[in-house]
Design an enzyme around this catalytic site. Structure first.
Site, PDB file in Angstrom:
ATOM      1  N   GLY A  75       0.817  -1.204   0.000  1.00  0.00           N
ATOM      2  CA  GLY A  75       0.000   0.000   0.000  1.00  0.00           C
ATOM      3  C   GLY A  75       0.853   1.258   0.000  1.00  0.00           C
ATOM      4  CB  SER A  76       0.034   4.676   1.084  1.00  0.00           C
ATOM      5  OG  SER A  76      -1.078   4.807   0.218  1.00  0.00           O
ATOM      6  CB  THR A  77       4.362   1.565   3.577  1.00  0.00           C
ATOM      7  OG1 THR A  77       4.251   0.333   2.847  1.00  0.00           O
ATOM      8  CG2 THR A  77       3.396   1.559   4.752  1.00  0.00           C
ATOM      9  CG  PHE A  78       6.164   0.621  -2.796  1.00  0.00           C
ATOM     10  CD1 PHE A  78       7.142  -0.283  -2.429  1.00  0.00           C
ATOM     11  CD2 PHE A  78       6.161   1.087  -4.103  1.00  0.00           C
ATOM     12  CE1 PHE A  78       8.103  -0.718  -3.330  1.00  0.00           C
ATOM     13  CE2 PHE A  78       7.111   0.654  -5.022  1.00  0.00           C
ATOM     14  CZ  PHE A  78       8.092  -0.250  -4.632  1.00  0.00           C
ATOM     15  CE  LYS A  79       0.310   6.659  -2.002  1.00  0.00           C
ATOM     16  NZ  LYS A  79      -0.884   7.295  -1.414  1.00  0.00           N
TER      17      LYS A  79
END
Length: 511
Positions: free
Chosen positions: A236-240
């Protein structure tokens, strides 16, 4: 007559020669294979009849010991003094040593030390041979901090998921919790049938998780799987964080750079609704369709990072994923699972522009372990240098003499210190006034990033990764709650996972 005797003598000599060759082959050439054969119970008897070394955590507390018993095995492997509740806190780390030949976790990967058979212990073995004394195993001291481990265990509560904490300056793993867990004492019994039955029951006891539409769904992982290193999830958005790192490192972006932030993003190479991606909950990121990178990170704007990943492109995104070492397994000493990224793994072969763009927000074919997500924060916290994660602090022989001690080593350097500074600045804003305010700690600047990953047909998987203090990092954390989301503002990574991370960081930095 003489001819007959000569022939008989020749036959006898050949038989003796064949016997000598066969015996030598079995004792020397094939010895290792035969010892490791699952049908050879003598190895198990030999191992359990030895005073196997203890496994201890920081501070010297023994969480695994061998207790003398009055049976053929002589010693009983015991976890947390037989307390099932306490043993389950450490079970994913310690593993278990079963009479049916199954050995897992540290019991398996540190076996040569625990059994006293490592090459570094040759002098001890020689002394035992000369004196006739019973061989004793070495003690293995882990990097696990019992206070941080207990804080992570308590903070996860009844959630299905995992939490891992790392010292970003050394790579030492301070906590490693996976839920649901199990009592290894039930598997270490001296009855092969009971041990096998208990093992099969655990393997088949996969917990039910939340699902889209309310249909019954089971987790792909049972209690004996260490979710921190061997379970993979969409990040999810941790990969941003990685997407932003690639944009800063390769494209010259800064936190103040204005980037596209549309209400809806059409994936490249697609047409129609099937290729249209909205922001979380259909929200608007910007009235102008643009915003600074730092603000896009702060509110976790999906469309902005889809466009950003597309701009970085396949080569840049794949390169950053590889530069972190996420396509490689690490021996900590347990072997970790590798991540999956479009074009870099068998399970994520489609590296079209659409799949690369979708990875920018941590979705699509992308998969990572909680340890890998923690490693992203650890690299940022340590000025772009990622230290190799490890679990064994030191090994001491039966006389408590130091046999070996782990020296921290750099694993990868995925980006520059200036990129790390920029990412830190943005992560601090996420916690101070963005999607991760639940991770705030009074008097401490915390850097973090939320994540709510779609995982159809199961409910969203929730994430939070962080480090603290931001100006002098002592701990980097990743928390995952498997399919615990319900696509509401009250059940996002920021709402549910960030407070758990805060409790873990608080335990680590208050020491």
């Amino acid at each position: 007559m003489n001819a007959t005797l000569r022939r008989l003598s020749t036959v006898v000599m050949v038989m003796f020669l064949a016997l000598m060759v066969s015996t030598s082959w079995i004792q020397f050439v094939a010895a290792g294979e035969l010892n490791d054969h699952p049908g050879n119970v003598r190895g198990i008897y030999s191992a359990l009849s030895r005073d196997r070394g203890p496994i201890v955590v920081r501070g010297g507390e023994a969480i695994v010991t061998s207790v003398p018993v009055d049976d053929n095995f002589k010693y009983q492997r015991t976890y947390s003094e037989g307390d099932g509740g306490a043993a389950s806190v450490y079970a994913p780390v310690t593993g278990y040593f079963a009479v049916n030949g199954t050995v897992t976790g540290m019991e398996r990967y540190a076996n040569s030390y625990l059994a006293g058979e490592d090459d570094s212990l040759w002098l001890d073995r020689l002394q035992n041979l000369v004196t006739g004394e019973e061989a004793q195993g070495s003690s293995v001291e882990l990097t696990i901090d019992p206070e941080v481990q207990k804080a992570a265990w308590d903070a996860l509560g009844d959630n299905i998921g995992a939490a891992v904490a790392i010292d970003p300056k050394t790579g030492a793993i301070l906590a490693m919790v996976s839920k649901p867990s199990y009592d290894p004492n039930t598997l270490a019994v001296h009855n092969s049938g009971e041990a096998t039955a208990a093992s099969e029951a655990l393997i088949n006891n996969k917990p039910q998780v939340n699902s889209i539409g309310g249909e019954e769904r089971l987790s792909p992982y049972g209690p004996t799987i260490n979710r921190t290193i061997n379970a993979v999830y969409p990040p999810g958005s941790t990969f941003k964080l990685l997407t932003a790192a690639a944009a800063i490192e390769y494209e010259g972006k800064t936190p103040e750079t204005s980037i596209p932030a549309e209400d809806v993003y059409q994936l490249p190479g697609t047409t129609g609704d099937g290729g249209r991606v909205q922001n979380y909950g259909g929200q608007k990121c910007s009235d102008t369709g643009e915003m600074p990178l730092k603000d896009a990170m702060r509110i976790s704007c999906n469309t902005a990072f889809l466009a950003l990943a597309n701009e970085v492109g396949k080569d840049g995104m794949q390169q950053m994923f590889q530069d972190f070492g996420f396509t490689e397994s690490i021996d900590i000493p347990m072997s970790t699972s590798v991540g999956a990224y479009p074009g870099l793994s068998d399970s994520a072969t489609d590296d079209s522009a659409a799949r690369i763009a979708l990875s920018g927000m941590g979705q699509g074919d992308l998969r990572m372990t909680p340890l890998q997500v923690a490693m992203m924060s650890a690299a940022i916290a340590n000025d772009g240098d990622l230290m190799e994660p490890y679990l064994i602090q030191s090994v001491r022989d039966s006389d408590l003499e130091l046999v070996s001690q782990t020296k921290p080593s750099r694993y990868k350097s995925p980006f520059s210190s200036s990129t790390a500074d920029a990412l830190t600045e943005m992560m601090v804003e996420v916690v101070r006034d963005g999607s991760g305010t639940g991770a705030q700690i009074s008097g401490v600047d915390v850097a973090g990033k939320t994540g709510t990953a779609e995982d159809d047909p199961r409910s969203p998987t929730l994430w939070f990764t962080s480090f603290a203090p931001a100006n002098d990092p002592q701990v980097a954390v990743a928390v995952v709650l498997e399919n615990e989301g319900q696509s509401t503002d009250e059940s996002t990574g920021g709402a549910l996972a960030s407070p758990i991370a805060a409790q873990i960081m608080q335990a680590a930095i208050s020491k």
